[in-house]
Design a protein around this motif. Structure first.
Motif, PDB file in Angstrom:
ATOM      1  N   ALA A   1       0.784  -1.302  -0.129  1.00  0.00           N
ATOM      2  CA  ALA A   1       0.169   0.009   0.692  1.00  0.00           C
ATOM      3  C   ALA A   1       0.673   1.200  -0.336  1.00  0.00           C
ATOM      4  O   ALA A   1       0.383   2.643  -0.060  1.00  0.00           O
ATOM      5  N   GLY A   2       1.973   0.790  -0.316  1.00  0.00           N
ATOM      6  CA  GLY A   2       2.881   2.014  -0.050  1.00  0.00           C
ATOM      7  C   GLY A   2       3.380   2.716   1.533  1.00  0.00           C
ATOM      8  O   GLY A   2       3.693   3.763   1.264  1.00  0.00           O
ATOM      9  N   SER A   3       3.263   2.391   2.487  1.00  0.00           N
ATOM     10  CA  SER A   3       3.910   2.062   3.780  1.00  0.00           C
ATOM     11  C   SER A   3       5.036   2.158   3.703  1.00  0.00           C
ATOM     12  O   SER A   3       5.556   1.181   3.732  1.00  0.00           O
ATOM     13  N   HIS A   4       5.857   3.096   4.802  1.00  0.00           N
ATOM     14  CA  HIS A   4       7.088   2.712   4.788  1.00  0.00           C
ATOM     15  C   HIS A   4       7.518   2.014   6.701  1.00  0.00           C
ATOM     16  O   HIS A   4       6.318   1.945   7.193  1.00  0.00           O
ATOM     17  N   ASP A   5       8.684   1.402   6.634  1.00  0.00           N
ATOM     18  CA  ASP A   5       8.939   0.432   7.961  1.00  0.00           C
ATOM     19  C   ASP A   5       8.824   1.075   8.973  1.00  0.00           C
ATOM     20  O   ASP A   5       8.223   0.858   9.842  1.00  0.00           O
ATOM     21  N   GLU A   6       8.570   2.884   9.144  1.00  0.00           N
ATOM     22  CA  GLU A   6       8.405   2.766  10.679  1.00  0.00           C
ATOM     23  C   GLU A   6       6.980   3.279  10.464  1.00  0.00           C
ATOM     24  O   GLU A   6       6.136   2.851  11.205  1.00  0.00           O
ATOM     25  N   GLU A   7       6.303   3.494  10.201  1.00  0.00           N
ATOM     26  CA  GLU A   7       4.737   3.631   9.746  1.00  0.00           C
ATOM     27  C   GLU A   7       4.313   2.077  10.167  1.00  0.00           C
ATOM     28  O   GLU A   7       2.885   2.043  10.721  1.00  0.00           O
ATOM     29  N   ILE A   8       4.982   1.093   9.824  1.00  0.00           N
ATOM     30  CA  ILE A   8       4.121  -0.041   9.420  1.00  0.00           C
ATOM     31  C   ILE A   8       4.170  -0.484  10.717  1.00  0.00           C
ATOM     32  O   ILE A   8       3.821  -0.636  11.373  1.00  0.00           O
ATOM     33  N   ALA A   9       5.327  -0.277  11.712  1.00  0.00           N
ATOM     34  CA  ALA A   9       5.393  -0.461  12.955  1.00  0.00           C
ATOM     35  C   ALA A   9       4.327   0.175  13.855  1.00  0.00           C
ATOM     36  O   ALA A   9       4.154  -0.425  14.834  1.00  0.00           O
ATOM     37  N   ARG A  10       4.597   1.584  13.641  1.00  0.00           N
ATOM     38  CA  ARG A  10       3.011   1.973  14.213  1.00  0.00           C
ATOM     39  C   ARG A  10       2.308   1.312  14.338  1.00  0.00           C
ATOM     40  O   ARG A  10       1.573   0.979  15.378  1.00  0.00           O
ATOM     41  N   THR A  11       1.804   1.039  12.712  1.00  0.00           N
ATOM     42  CA  THR A  11       0.529   0.916  12.663  1.00  0.00           C
ATOM     43  C   THR A  11       0.477  -1.029  13.812  1.00  0.00           C
ATOM     44  O   THR A  11      -0.938  -1.272  14.059  1.00  0.00           O
ATOM     45  N   LEU A  12       1.126  -1.327  13.511  1.00  0.00           N
ATOM     46  CA  LEU A  12       1.500  -2.963  14.431  1.00  0.00           C
ATOM     47  C   LEU A  12       1.515  -3.100  15.613  1.00  0.00           C
ATOM     48  O   LEU A  12       0.341  -3.766  16.012  1.00  0.00           O
ATOM     49  N   THR A  13       1.992  -2.439  15.637  1.00  0.00           N
ATOM     50  CA  THR A  13       1.545  -1.545  17.789  1.00  0.00           C
ATOM     51  C   THR A  13       0.277  -1.477  18.107  1.00  0.00           C
ATOM     52  O   THR A  13       0.052  -2.354  18.641  1.00  0.00           O
TER      53      THR A  13
END
Length: 461
Positions: A340-352
Motif C-alpha cells: 500500500a506504500g507505507s514505509h517501515d516506521e509507519e508499518i511498525a506504528r500501525t502494527l503496534t
C-alpha cells in the motif's frame, strides 16, 4: 537465682523465647515426643509436636508477658516464615530477591509449588517432578512480565472504586448471611417445638400401651437428635465465619481509601524495598497459579484472600518470530502495508496500535522486525520523509521551487529579508500554502509586479 549476665543475642536464643509458652503464663506438657530409631541400637530421637497438638495446656499458672492469642499468631508467623516448601507447603518470609511472587506461585500443570531461579534472569520453575522422578521440568516462565501483570492487578484492586464495590459486596454478603441465620434460627425453633410436642405425647401415653409408648419414645429421640444436629451446625458456621461478619468502621474504611490513593506512589518509590512490595502483595493475594497456555503466552490465575480469583493472559517473550501466536497474521499485514506504500516506521506504528508485538518484547513492534519480514519476501523499502513529516495543504521551500521552477537562492533571500512572509514552524521550516492564488502571487513577486507578499493572510502589495 544467680547473677544476671547479659550476652549478645543469637537467633537460636530469640527463637526459643518466641516458642516458649511460659511467657503466656501457661503450663504446657507434651511439646515433643520420643520417636524410636529405625536403626537397632541407636537411641530414640525427640521430635517436636506441632502447635495445637500439645497434650496438656494449663493457662494462668505464671505471670504472663503476652496473651495466648498473640502467642498463637507468633507461632503461625514462624511457621509461615520457614521456606521448607516440600514438607510445610508454607509461603515463606518475603525476601529481597527480584522475583515479586517468590513463595506464592504454584504450577497450573502439576499443582506443585514453583521455585525461583535467578541464573539467566528471574524465572519461575516447576522442578518438583524433575527432582523426584528425573523427568524434564514441568515448565519455566520468565518472572518480569508476570510480576508486572500481577502488580498492576493488585494496584487496580485497591483503587477507591474497587474498595467501594468490595464494601457493597460485603454488605450484600452480610445481609444474605443474616437472612440465612434467621432462617436457621426459625428452623431450630420449629425443631424445639417438635421435640417438646414429642415429649408431651410420650408423657401422656398409658404405660400399659407398650407399643405406642415405644413408638412415641423413638419419635422423641429422633426429634432431639435433629435438634442437636441443627444447633451444632449453626454453632459451627457461626464459629467459622468469626470476625468476617463484623462490618468495617467508617474510620478504618477512610484509612483504607486514603492508602489506596497513595499506594501507586508508594509502590513506585525507589525507597520501597522489594521485600516490602512482596509483603503488600501478600496482604491481598493468597497464591498465584501459572500455566503456559501457548509458546508466547502464560495463563495467570490470582487467588485473592477470601477465595475470589482473577484470570489474566500475560504475553511472554520468545526468541523467534515463528513462536508468536499471531505470526502469520502479522506477516500478511506487513505485506499488505508495504504494497500500500507505507514505509517501515509507519508499518511498525500501525502494527503496534493493532496489538502485534516483536519477539523478546511484551508490547510493540520494532522497525527491525518489519524490515526482516519485508526483506525475506524480497520487497524494497518505501522511501520516507526522515526529517520533517508532510503537512497537508502546504508546500516546503524545495517543493515550491520545483513546482514554479524558481531559483532556490532567490526564494530563500525573499524569506530571510521578510519580503515574502509565510508560516514558519518551530523547527525552522517554512510552509507555503498549496493554492493557485498563493503560487500566482509568488510569480508576481518574482516578476516585480508586487514588492511584498504576506501569505499568512494572503495579502500582497
Amino acid at each position: 537465682f544467680g547473677d544476671l549476665c547479659w550476652k549478645q543475642p543469637t537467633i537460636a536464643a530469640v527463637t526459643d523465647i518466641l516458642k516458649n509458652p511460659a511467657y503466656t503464663g501457661a503450663f504446657v506438657y507434651g511439646r515433643s515426643r520420643q520417636r524410636p530409631s529405625a536403626t537397632p541400637g541407636r537411641p530414640a530421637s525427640k521430635t517436636p509436636v506441632p502447635f495445637g497438638d500439645w497434650r496438656i495446656v494449663v493457662p494462668g499458672k505464671y505471670p504472663a508477658y503476652i496473651s495466648w492469642e498473640a502467642f498463637a499468631k507468633i507461632q503461625a508467623m514462624l511457621s509461615d516464615n520457614r521456606a521448607d516448601y516440600q514438607r510445610l507447603r508454607g509461603r515463606g518470609i518475603p525476601r529481597d530477591g527480584a522475583a515479586l511472587l517468590h513463595g506464592i506461585t504454584w504450577c497450573g500443570e502439576c499443582g506443585h509449588k514453583m521455585m525461583v531461579r535467578y541464573k539467566g534472569g528471574s524465572q519461575y520453575v516447576c522442578n518438583h517432578l524433575s527432582r523426584e522422578f528425573q523427568v524434564p521440568e514441568c515448565q519455566c516462565l520468565r518472572a518480569a512480565p508476570i510480576d508486572a501483570a500481577v502488580a498492576q492487578s493488585f494496584l487496580a484492586a485497591v483503587t477507591p472504586a474497587e474498595i467501594e464495590a468490595w464494601s457493597l459486596a460485603r454488605k450484600a454478603e452480610r445481609h444474605a448471611t443474616e437472612t440465612l441465620r434467621r432462617a436457621e434460627a426459625q428452623q431450630i425453633e420449629r425443631l424445639r417445638y417438635a421435640a417438646a410436642l414429642a415429649e408431651r405425647q410420650f408423657h401422656r401415653v398409658d404405660p400399659d400401651n407398650r407399643l405406642v409408648a415405644a413408638e412415641l419414645e423413638r419419635r422423641w429421640e429422633a426429634a432431639l437428635l435433629n435438634l442437636r444436629r441443627a444447633e451444632d451446625d449453626l454453632a459451627r458456621r457461626a464459629a467459622a465465619s468469626g470476625d468476617d461478619a463484623r462490618p468495617i468502621s467508617p474510620r478504618l474504611r477512610a484509612k483504607i481509601v486514603a492508602l489506596g490513593q497513595r499506594l501507586p506512589e508508594i509502590w513506585t518509590d525507589p525507597a520501597t524495598r522489594r521485600s516490602h512490595r512482596k509483603a503488600l502483595l501478600r496482604c491481598l493475594i493468597d497464591k498465584v497459579v501459572l500455566r503456559r497456555c501457548a509458546r508466547d503466552q502464560a495463563a495467570v490465575r490470582i487467588v485473592w484472600r477470601g477465595g475470589a480469583t482473577t484470570e489474566l493472559t500475560v504475553p511472554m517473550p520468545v526468541t523467534r518470530l515463528s513462536a508468536l501466536s499471531r505470526w502469520a497474521e502479522m506477516e500478511t499485514r506487513v505485506l499488505e502495508l508495504v504494497q500500500a506504500g507505507s514505509h517501515d516506521e509507519e508499518i511498525a506504528r500501525t502494527l503496534t496500535a493493532e496489538g502485534y508485538r516483536s519477539p523478546r518484547r511484551e508490547t510493540g513492534v520494532l522497525i527491525n522486525t518489519v524490515r526482516r519480514i519485508r526483506r525475506y519476501h524480497g520487497l524494497k523499502a518505501v522511501p520516507s520523509q526522515t526529517r520533517w513529516p508532510a503537512v497537508p495543504g502546504c508546500l516546503t521551500v524545495t517543493q515550491t521551487v520545483d513546482r514554479l521552477r524558481l531559483p532556490r537562492k532567490w526564494l530563500s533571500e525573499q524569506l530571510r529579508h521578510g519580503v515574502l512572509q509565510t508560516v514558519r514552524e518551530a523547527s525552522g521550516r517554512y510552509l507555503i500554502p498549496d493554492t493557485n492564488e498563493a503560487l500566482d502571487a509568488i510569480q508576481s513577486l518574482r516578476a516585480g509586479i508586487i514588492h511584498h507578499l504576506d501569505l499568512r493572510e494572503h495579502r500582497h502589495d
